[in-house]
Design a protein around this motif. Structure first.
Motif, mmCIF file in Angstrom:
data_model
loop_
_atom_site.group_PDB
_atom_site.id
_atom_site.type_symbol
_atom_site.label_atom_id
_atom_site.label_comp_id
_atom_site.label_asym_id
_atom_site.label_seq_id
_atom_site.Cartn_x
_atom_site.Cartn_y
_atom_site.Cartn_z
ATOM 1 N N ASN A 39 19.107 -51.336 6.709
ATOM 2 C CA ASN A 39 17.603 -51.570 6.823
ATOM 3 C C ASN A 39 17.372 -50.117 8.042
ATOM 4 N N LEU A 40 15.832 -49.357 7.820
ATOM 5 C CA LEU A 40 15.688 -48.159 8.489
ATOM 6 C C LEU A 40 14.451 -48.145 9.105
ATOM 7 N N ALA A 41 13.982 -48.136 10.989
ATOM 8 C CA ALA A 41 12.905 -48.532 11.185
ATOM 9 C C ALA A 41 12.838 -47.149 12.215
ATOM 10 N N THR A 42 11.407 -46.809 11.836
ATOM 11 C CA THR A 42 10.592 -45.543 11.827
ATOM 12 C C THR A 42 9.874 -45.439 12.928
ATOM 13 N N VAL A 43 8.744 -44.487 13.947
ATOM 14 C CA VAL A 43 8.044 -44.591 14.576
ATOM 15 C C VAL A 43 6.854 -43.667 13.253
ATOM 16 N N ASP A 44 5.623 -44.855 13.442
ATOM 17 C CA ASP A 44 4.483 -44.575 12.697
ATOM 18 C C ASP A 44 3.101 -44.699 13.816
ATOM 19 N N ASP A 45 2.443 -43.872 13.558
ATOM 20 C CA ASP A 45 1.003 -44.083 14.558
ATOM 21 C C ASP A 45 0.771 -45.029 13.758
ATOM 22 N N GLU A 46 0.547 -45.274 12.751
ATOM 23 C CA GLU A 46 -0.544 -46.547 12.667
ATOM 24 C C GLU A 46 -0.047 -47.503 12.916
ATOM 25 N N GLN A 70 11.851 -38.923 -0.965
ATOM 26 C CA GLN A 70 10.856 -37.770 -0.790
ATOM 27 C C GLN A 70 9.432 -37.913 0.401
ATOM 28 N N ARG A 71 9.223 -36.304 -0.132
ATOM 29 C CA ARG A 71 8.750 -35.894 0.530
ATOM 30 C C ARG A 71 7.426 -36.208 1.088
ATOM 31 N N PHE A 72 6.711 -36.836 0.306
ATOM 32 C CA PHE A 72 5.475 -37.563 -0.356
ATOM 33 C C PHE A 72 5.010 -39.015 0.792
ATOM 34 N N THR A 73 6.174 -39.289 1.014
ATOM 35 C CA THR A 73 6.105 -40.462 1.912
ATOM 36 C C THR A 73 5.851 -40.939 3.380
ATOM 37 N N ARG A 74 5.497 -41.851 3.762
ATOM 38 C CA ARG A 74 5.133 -42.167 4.565
ATOM 39 C C ARG A 74 6.657 -42.659 5.468
ATOM 40 N N ASN A 75 7.446 -43.176 4.778
ATOM 41 C CA ASN A 75 8.710 -42.467 6.091
ATOM 42 C C ASN A 75 8.995 -41.104 5.833
ATOM 43 N N TYR A 76 9.385 -39.980 5.119
ATOM 44 C CA TYR A 76 9.483 -38.616 5.027
ATOM 45 C C TYR A 76 8.293 -38.147 6.574
ATOM 46 N N GLU A 77 7.301 -38.411 6.521
ATOM 47 C CA GLU A 77 6.385 -37.881 7.622
ATOM 48 C C GLU A 77 6.769 -39.062 8.537
ATOM 49 N N ASN A 78 7.069 -39.887 8.819
ATOM 50 C CA ASN A 78 7.397 -40.921 9.980
ATOM 51 C C ASN A 78 8.572 -40.138 10.959
ATOM 52 N N ILE A 79 9.635 -39.233 9.762
ATOM 53 C CA ILE A 79 10.782 -39.056 10.206
ATOM 54 C C ILE A 79 10.598 -37.237 10.833
ATOM 55 N N LYS A 80 9.237 -36.164 10.483
ATOM 56 C CA LYS A 80 9.417 -35.046 10.426
ATOM 57 C C LYS A 80 8.273 -35.473 11.621
ATOM 58 N N PHE A 141 5.966 -41.737 -10.466
ATOM 59 C CA PHE A 141 6.233 -43.122 -9.585
ATOM 60 C C PHE A 141 5.405 -42.788 -8.181
ATOM 61 N N PRO A 142 3.439 -43.147 -7.658
ATOM 62 C CA PRO A 142 3.362 -43.142 -6.674
ATOM 63 C C PRO A 142 4.112 -44.463 -5.563
ATOM 64 N N CYS A 143 3.451 -43.793 -4.208
ATOM 65 C CA CYS A 143 4.186 -44.409 -3.120
ATOM 66 C C CYS A 143 3.553 -45.277 -2.321
ATOM 67 N N GLY A 144 2.866 -46.062 -2.296
ATOM 68 C CA GLY A 144 2.126 -46.766 -1.372
ATOM 69 C C GLY A 144 0.564 -46.818 -1.891
ATOM 70 N N GLN A 145 0.264 -46.264 -3.266
ATOM 71 C CA GLN A 145 -0.980 -46.084 -4.298
ATOM 72 C C GLN A 145 -1.423 -47.328 -5.222
ATOM 73 N N PRO A 146 -2.775 -48.307 -4.216
ATOM 74 C CA PRO A 146 -2.746 -49.183 -5.840
ATOM 75 C C PRO A 146 -2.420 -48.627 -6.814
ATOM 76 N N VAL A 147 -2.177 -49.396 -8.070
ATOM 77 C CA VAL A 147 -2.057 -48.888 -9.458
ATOM 78 C C VAL A 147 -2.189 -50.286 -10.263
#
Length: 217
Positions: A39-46, A70-80, A141-147
């Protein structure tokens, strides 16, 4: 009559990663086809804090746990945005030694963990270890997008067919990346039925070595 006892972690090695590897090996011995998750927990602005359960990938050459994303995922943005992470590995059935007759629950936590992105020169090795399903997801596959499920399923099946017919390995996409977690402490908890848990905590010293000690639950 109700029973109670105290779990005991014994003969633990000098370094936390070595104990983690012993636990992983014990799980594989009794469940050879199983996969280990963490399990991985990150800090998220939203959403403030986000956690997700991800596949455990392995250990780096410098003895850190690896996380692939993947660099386009929310978790990547969180970690950066904030490299401080929480990492927990749960192993619900472990018999670490031949003397144990019943399995114990083990929980491994990384405290004060900082995610460090691996250099490009190290990524191919981790890409080559990925399951085919993970590689296909990373590529198409897209990540977090409606499909639309049916469209996504058809896209997957066509991609799989073309891959199998080509006989060529899938190339690592530029979005694929990996992090290692550099932790200040590793916390190992062991508990069984009707037991009070025992914990061994490894604390990194100023000179880079580890000090291990039992701590109360």
């Amino acid at each position: 009559m109700e029973q109670s006892s105290v779990a005991h972690i014994v003969d633990y090695p000098d370094e936390p990663i070595d104990l983690l590897q012993q636990l992983l090996d014990a799980v594989k011995k009794h469940h050879p086809n199983s996969q280990q998750y963490m399990n991985l927990a990150t800090v998220d602005d939203e959403f403030a804090v986000l956690n997700r359960t991800v596949l455990y990938r392995g250990i780096s050459a410098d003895k850190c746990i690896i996380y692939v994303t993947q660099r386009f995922t929310r978790n990547y943005e969180n970690i950066k945005a904030n490299a401080k992470c929480g990492v927990t590995i749960l192993m619900p059935e472990v018999m670490l030694t031949s003397q144990e007759t019943t399995p114990s629950i083990w929980q491994v936590r990384l405290l004060g963990a900082t995610a460090v992105e691996l250099p490009e020169s190290e990524l191919d090795a981790w890409w080559n270890r990925e399951l085919l399903s993970a590689k296909i997801r990373d590529i198409i596959f897209p990540c977090g997008q409606p499909v639309d499920y049916d469209e996504l399923k058809a896209k997957h099946d066509q991609f799989l067919k073309e891959y199998q017919e080509s006989g060529k390995p899938l190339q690592r996409p530029p979005t694929f990346t990996a992090f290692k977690f550099e932790a200040q402490r590793y916390d190992f908890l062991k508990v069984g039925v009707n037991q009070i848990a025992d914990r061994v905590q490894y604390r990194r010293q100023a000179n880079g070595t580890w000090e291990a000690m039992h701590v109360s639950t």
